[in-house]
Write an enzyme that holds these catalytic residues in place. Structure first.
Site, PDB file in Angstrom:
ATOM      1  N   ASP A  21     -62.768-104.361   4.391  1.00 64.73           N
ATOM      2  CA  ASP A  21     -63.390-104.535   3.077  1.00 64.73           C
ATOM      3  C   ASP A  21     -63.115-103.316   2.202  1.00 64.73           C
ATOM      4  O   ASP A  21     -62.915-102.218   2.713  1.00 64.73           O
ATOM      5  CB  ASP A  21     -64.904-104.703   3.267  1.00 64.73           C
ATOM      6  CG  ASP A  21     -65.543-105.531   2.167  1.00 64.73           C
ATOM      7  OD1 ASP A  21     -64.873-105.815   1.168  1.00 64.73           O
ATOM      8  OD2 ASP A  21     -66.727-105.892   2.319  1.00 64.73           O
ATOM      9  N   GLU A  35     -66.303-108.921   7.709  1.00 64.33           N
ATOM     10  CA  GLU A  35     -65.754-107.916   6.784  1.00 64.33           C
ATOM     11  C   GLU A  35     -66.368-106.576   7.111  1.00 64.33           C
ATOM     12  O   GLU A  35     -67.589-106.433   7.145  1.00 64.33           O
ATOM     13  CB  GLU A  35     -66.090-108.291   5.337  1.00 64.33           C
ATOM     14  CG  GLU A  35     -65.488-109.605   4.919  1.00 64.33           C
ATOM     15  CD  GLU A  35     -65.658-109.890   3.423  1.00 64.33           C
ATOM     16  OE1 GLU A  35     -66.207-109.043   2.697  1.00 64.33           O
ATOM     17  OE2 GLU A  35     -65.228-110.970   3.009  1.00 64.33           O
ATOM     18  N   GLU A  89     -60.310-108.865  -4.779  1.00 65.92           N
ATOM     19  CA  GLU A  89     -61.736-108.993  -5.100  1.00 65.92           C
ATOM     20  C   GLU A  89     -62.005-108.602  -6.543  1.00 65.92           C
ATOM     21  O   GLU A  89     -61.303-107.755  -7.092  1.00 65.92           O
ATOM     22  CB  GLU A  89     -62.512-107.990  -4.249  1.00 65.92           C
ATOM     23  CG  GLU A  89     -63.177-108.540  -3.053  1.00 65.92           C
ATOM     24  CD  GLU A  89     -64.138-107.518  -2.484  1.00 65.92           C
ATOM     25  OE1 GLU A  89     -65.195-107.933  -2.038  1.00 65.92           O
ATOM     26  OE2 GLU A  89     -63.840-106.310  -2.481  1.00 65.92           O
ATOM     27  N   ASN A  98     -70.504-109.912   5.979  1.00 66.02           N
ATOM     28  CA  ASN A  98     -70.341-108.454   5.948  1.00 66.02           C
ATOM     29  C   ASN A  98     -70.993-107.831   7.173  1.00 66.02           C
ATOM     30  O   ASN A  98     -72.137-108.140   7.505  1.00 66.02           O
ATOM     31  CB  ASN A  98     -70.995-107.881   4.685  1.00 66.02           C
ATOM     32  CG  ASN A  98     -70.198-108.238   3.450  1.00 66.02           C
ATOM     33  OD1 ASN A  98     -69.123-107.699   3.223  1.00 66.02           O
ATOM     34  ND2 ASN A  98     -70.701-109.181   2.674  1.00 66.02           N
ATOM     35  N   GLU A 135     -67.675-115.980   0.890  1.00 71.99           N
ATOM     36  CA  GLU A 135     -68.293-114.776   1.440  1.00 71.99           C
ATOM     37  C   GLU A 135     -69.804-114.923   1.326  1.00 71.99           C
ATOM     38  O   GLU A 135     -70.325-115.289   0.267  1.00 71.99           O
ATOM     39  CB  GLU A 135     -67.838-113.517   0.674  1.00 71.99           C
ATOM     40  CG  GLU A 135     -68.551-112.266   1.177  1.00 71.99           C
ATOM     41  CD  GLU A 135     -68.054-110.959   0.542  1.00 71.99           C
ATOM     42  OE1 GLU A 135     -67.192-111.002  -0.347  1.00 71.99           O
ATOM     43  OE2 GLU A 135     -68.554-109.900   0.962  1.00 71.99           O
TER      44      GLU A 135
HETATM   45  P1  C2E Z   1     -68.916-106.429  -1.200  1.00 71.00           P
HETATM   46  O1  C2E Z   1     -68.860-106.811   0.239  1.00 71.00           O
HETATM   47  O2  C2E Z   1     -67.758-105.672  -1.732  1.00 71.00           O
HETATM   48  O3  C2E Z   1     -69.134-107.789  -1.998  1.00 71.00           O
HETATM   49  C1  C2E Z   1     -68.598-108.052  -3.253  1.00 71.00           C
HETATM   50  C2  C2E Z   1     -69.587-107.750  -4.344  1.00 71.00           C
HETATM   51  O4  C2E Z   1     -68.910-107.862  -5.601  1.00 71.00           O
HETATM   52  C3  C2E Z   1     -70.750-108.735  -4.415  1.00 71.00           C
HETATM   53  O5  C2E Z   1     -71.878-108.034  -4.929  1.00 71.00           O
HETATM   54  C4  C2E Z   1     -70.254-109.735  -5.453  1.00 71.00           C
HETATM   55  O6  C2E Z   1     -71.288-110.443  -6.095  1.00 71.00           O
HETATM   56  C5  C2E Z   1     -69.564-108.808  -6.414  1.00 71.00           C
HETATM   57  N1  C2E Z   1     -68.533-109.473  -7.203  1.00 71.00           N
HETATM   58  C6  C2E Z   1     -67.756-110.515  -6.858  1.00 71.00           C
HETATM   59  N2  C2E Z   1     -66.901-110.842  -7.828  1.00 71.00           N
HETATM   60  C7  C2E Z   1     -67.121-109.978  -8.840  1.00 71.00           C
HETATM   61  C8  C2E Z   1     -66.541-109.816 -10.146  1.00 71.00           C
HETATM   62  O7  C2E Z   1     -65.654-110.530 -10.571  1.00 71.00           O
HETATM   63  N3  C2E Z   1     -67.034-108.805 -10.913  1.00 71.00           N
HETATM   64  C9  C2E Z   1     -68.036-107.983 -10.471  1.00 71.00           C
HETATM   65  N4  C2E Z   1     -68.479-107.008 -11.262  1.00 71.00           N
HETATM   66  N5  C2E Z   1     -68.604-108.115  -9.242  1.00 71.00           N
HETATM   67  C10 C2E Z   1     -68.146-109.104  -8.438  1.00 71.00           C
HETATM   68  P2  C2E Z   1     -73.304-108.133  -4.244  1.00 71.00           P
HETATM   69  O8  C2E Z   1     -73.588-109.532  -3.808  1.00 71.00           O
HETATM   70  O9  C2E Z   1     -74.265-107.466  -5.173  1.00 71.00           O
HETATM   71  O10 C2E Z   1     -73.124-107.261  -2.945  1.00 71.00           O
HETATM   72  C11 C2E Z   1     -72.930-105.877  -3.035  1.00 71.00           C
HETATM   73  C12 C2E Z   1     -72.601-105.291  -1.690  1.00 71.00           C
HETATM   74  O11 C2E Z   1     -73.711-105.355  -0.805  1.00 71.00           O
HETATM   75  C13 C2E Z   1     -71.474-106.009  -0.974  1.00 71.00           C
HETATM   76  O12 C2E Z   1     -70.242-105.572  -1.508  1.00 71.00           O
HETATM   77  C14 C2E Z   1     -71.720-105.563   0.465  1.00 71.00           C
HETATM   78  O13 C2E Z   1     -71.167-104.292   0.664  1.00 71.00           O
HETATM   79  C15 C2E Z   1     -73.220-105.453   0.505  1.00 71.00           C
HETATM   80  N6  C2E Z   1     -73.775-106.643   1.183  1.00 71.00           N
HETATM   81  C16 C2E Z   1     -74.104-107.849   0.664  1.00 71.00           C
HETATM   82  N7  C2E Z   1     -74.572-108.665   1.620  1.00 71.00           N
HETATM   83  C17 C2E Z   1     -74.502-107.975   2.784  1.00 71.00           C
HETATM   84  C18 C2E Z   1     -74.830-108.274   4.164  1.00 71.00           C
HETATM   85  O14 C2E Z   1     -75.257-109.373   4.533  1.00 71.00           O
HETATM   86  N8  C2E Z   1     -74.603-107.273   5.068  1.00 71.00           N
HETATM   87  C19 C2E Z   1     -74.105-106.061   4.711  1.00 71.00           C
HETATM   88  N9  C2E Z   1     -73.915-105.146   5.667  1.00 71.00           N
HETATM   89  N10 C2E Z   1     -73.787-105.747   3.446  1.00 71.00           N
HETATM   90  C20 C2E Z   1     -73.985-106.692   2.500  1.00 71.00           C
HETATM   91 CA    CA Z   2     -67.506-107.882   1.500  1.00 69.01          CA
HETATM   92 CA    CA Z   3     -65.610-105.476  -1.174  1.00 70.74          CA
END
Ligand code: C2E
Ligand code: CA
Ligand code: CA
Length: 399
Positions: free
Chosen positions: A297, A267, A354, A235, A177
């Site tokens: 998602d 997603e 996830e 995403n 991802e």
């Molecule tokens: P998401 O799409 O639900 O992505 C999963 C988030 O959970 C990611 O946080 C990831 O680092 C985190 N994660 C994965 N495995 C674990 C785990 O085992 N434990 C915990 N505590 N966390 C875990 P991240 O990278 O901070 O991203 C947060 C959110 O920001 C994403 O949630 C998504 O909704 C958004 N996001 C990130 N990149 C993009 C993008 O390019 N476009 C859009 N529209 N949204 C984005």
């Molecule tokens: Ca996602």
């Molecule tokens: Ca998610």
């Protein structure tokens, strides 16, 4: 783990239990242990103890101030102490208190059923932040303006990090991802929770998504060239789906990088704003027709998740972290995970769990027949070069 520098506070109205818990902690090598027979004494000790208390171990069912009230007061006074709940009460109730504590902002280490044993205590203390490498520095929210984000985008400071999705049975990575990061010249690496709201409200999401899709597609192409049968996920903010040119533009972007659409999944979370449903569906149908995968998602968190499943040609559902985390301990979370898996099976689509950050969850998912998992237990999101290296090492390890 070494708890000789920790100061504990045991809160328990029952005198024998209080003594017993204090004794257990001393046997485990605790630095110091304070005992309180009720919540008011506990709050007093929390306020005055020097050095400060590191871990509070509390019963829930106590006369006068119960454990829930104590936790609320701890949160209100901003105590940095971590919390362990010991209780003879039913599991689902203790689970509610766990979520309550987290909502109040108290660091929750775990809930233990009575009778307490040294092993149970040691296991739960192992999740104290000082016992493991902190996964991510807590960020003090820097104030980000739309202008700054725009400049950052123009200067090319945003990039995709990649977190693998792994096939549970074989341990092989099958996809990644793309998660946005901002390498800010002075503020350091900034995570999406801080900039996504600004990006969203300032109309810059289309630009960020194009950048992420390009990064994702070109890297996935490179992995495939290197012999890894990988797919990549991007995403897609639901707000973008009201622009009818989206599907064609995404198709062109991916094609330019030499990757096929079937190796890319978008997603989509549930939209919060009033969406233009017709346009949203037209875009999604077109993306699917071009060969892209579509993933729902954070499945299970939005009230219209089910409705969306019936009208959008999803190819995958991602079970939200809030159900996966702790599923091995909480029967209600496990039930949601199980029925999501069942639903995916019936619909003939893939299911990804996830937020798998512990072996217990991994083992549970394996037993439940879940095929794909993503989470810190396997790997954290990594920059593209580190991800390529991770793939190579993984291939050797699982060969
Ligand atoms: P998401 O799409 O639900 O992505 C999963 C988030 O959970 C990611 O946080 C990831 O680092 C985190 N994660 C994965 N495995 C674990 C785990 O085992 N434990 C915990 N505590 N966390 C875990 P991240 O990278 O901070 O991203 C947060 C959110 O920001 C994403 O949630 C998504 O909704 C958004 N996001 C990130 N990149 C993009 C993008 O390019 N476009 C859009 N529209 N949204 C984005
Ligand atoms: Ca996602
Ligand atoms: Ca998610």
């Amino acid at each position: 783990m070494d708890i000789s520098s920790f100061r504990f506070l045991v809160v328990e109205d029952h005198s024998f239990q209080r003594w017993f818990m204090g004794n257990l902690l001393q046997e485990l090598g605790a630095g110091s242990v304070l005992l309180a027979a009720d919540g008011s004494v506990a709050l007093e000790l929390l306020a005055t103890s020097r050095p400060p208390i590191d871990v509070v171990i509390t019963d829930l069912d106590m006369p006068r101030m119960d454990g829930m009230e104590l936790i609320r007061h701890m949160a209100g006074r901003n105590h940095a102490a971590s919390l362990i709940v010991v209780s003879a009460l039913e599991h689902s109730l203790v689970g509610t208190v766990e979520v309550m504590a987290q909502e109040y902002g108290v660091r929750f280490l775990g809930a233990l059923a009575k009778p307490l044993t040294a092993k149970k205590l040691r296991d739960v203390l192992g999740s104290h932040p000082s016992a493991r490498g902190a996964p991510r520095p807590t960020q003090i929210a820097p104030l980000l303006t739309a202008g700054e984000v725009d400049e950052g985008l123009q200067r090319g400071e945003f990039e995709a990090f990649f977190q693998p999705t792994v096939e549970i049975k074989s341990g092989q990575a099958e996809g990644a991802e793309a998660l946005a990061r901002w390498r800010h010249p002075t503020k350091g690496l900034i995570y999406p929770d801080l900039f996504i709201p600004v990006v969203e409200s300032s109309g810059l999401m289309d630009e960020l998504t194009r950048k992420m899709t390009r990064d994702a597609a070109s890297n996935c192409h490179a992995w495939r060239e290197a012999g890894f049968d990988m797919t990549v996920s991007v995403n897609l903010s639901p707000g973008l789906l009201s622009d009818l040119s989206l599907a064609d533009r995404m198709t062109a972007l991916v094609k330019d990088s030499g990757l096929e659409a079937r190796h890319v999944t978008f997603e989509i979370t549930e939209s919060t704003a009033a969406s233009e449903l017709g346009k949203e569906l037209e875009n999604l149908a077109r993306l699917r027709m071009k060969g892209f995968g579509l993933s729902i998602d954070d499945f299970g968190t939005g009230h219209s998740s089910m409705e969306r499943l019936t009208r959008i040609p999803f190819t995958e559902l991602k079970i939200d972290q809030s159900f996966v985390k702790g599923a091995s301990r909480h029967p209600s979370r496990r039930a949601v995970v199980e029925s999501s898996l069942e639903l995916a099976r019936k619909l003939g689509i893939a299911a990804v769990a996830e937020g798998v950050d512990k072996r217990a969850e991994w083992d549970l998912l394996l037993g439940l027949g879940c095929t794909l998992a993503q989470g810190y237990f396997l790997a954290q999101p990594m920059e593209a070069t580190a991800f390529g290296e991770w793939l190579a090492v993984r291939r050797q390890d699982t060969a």
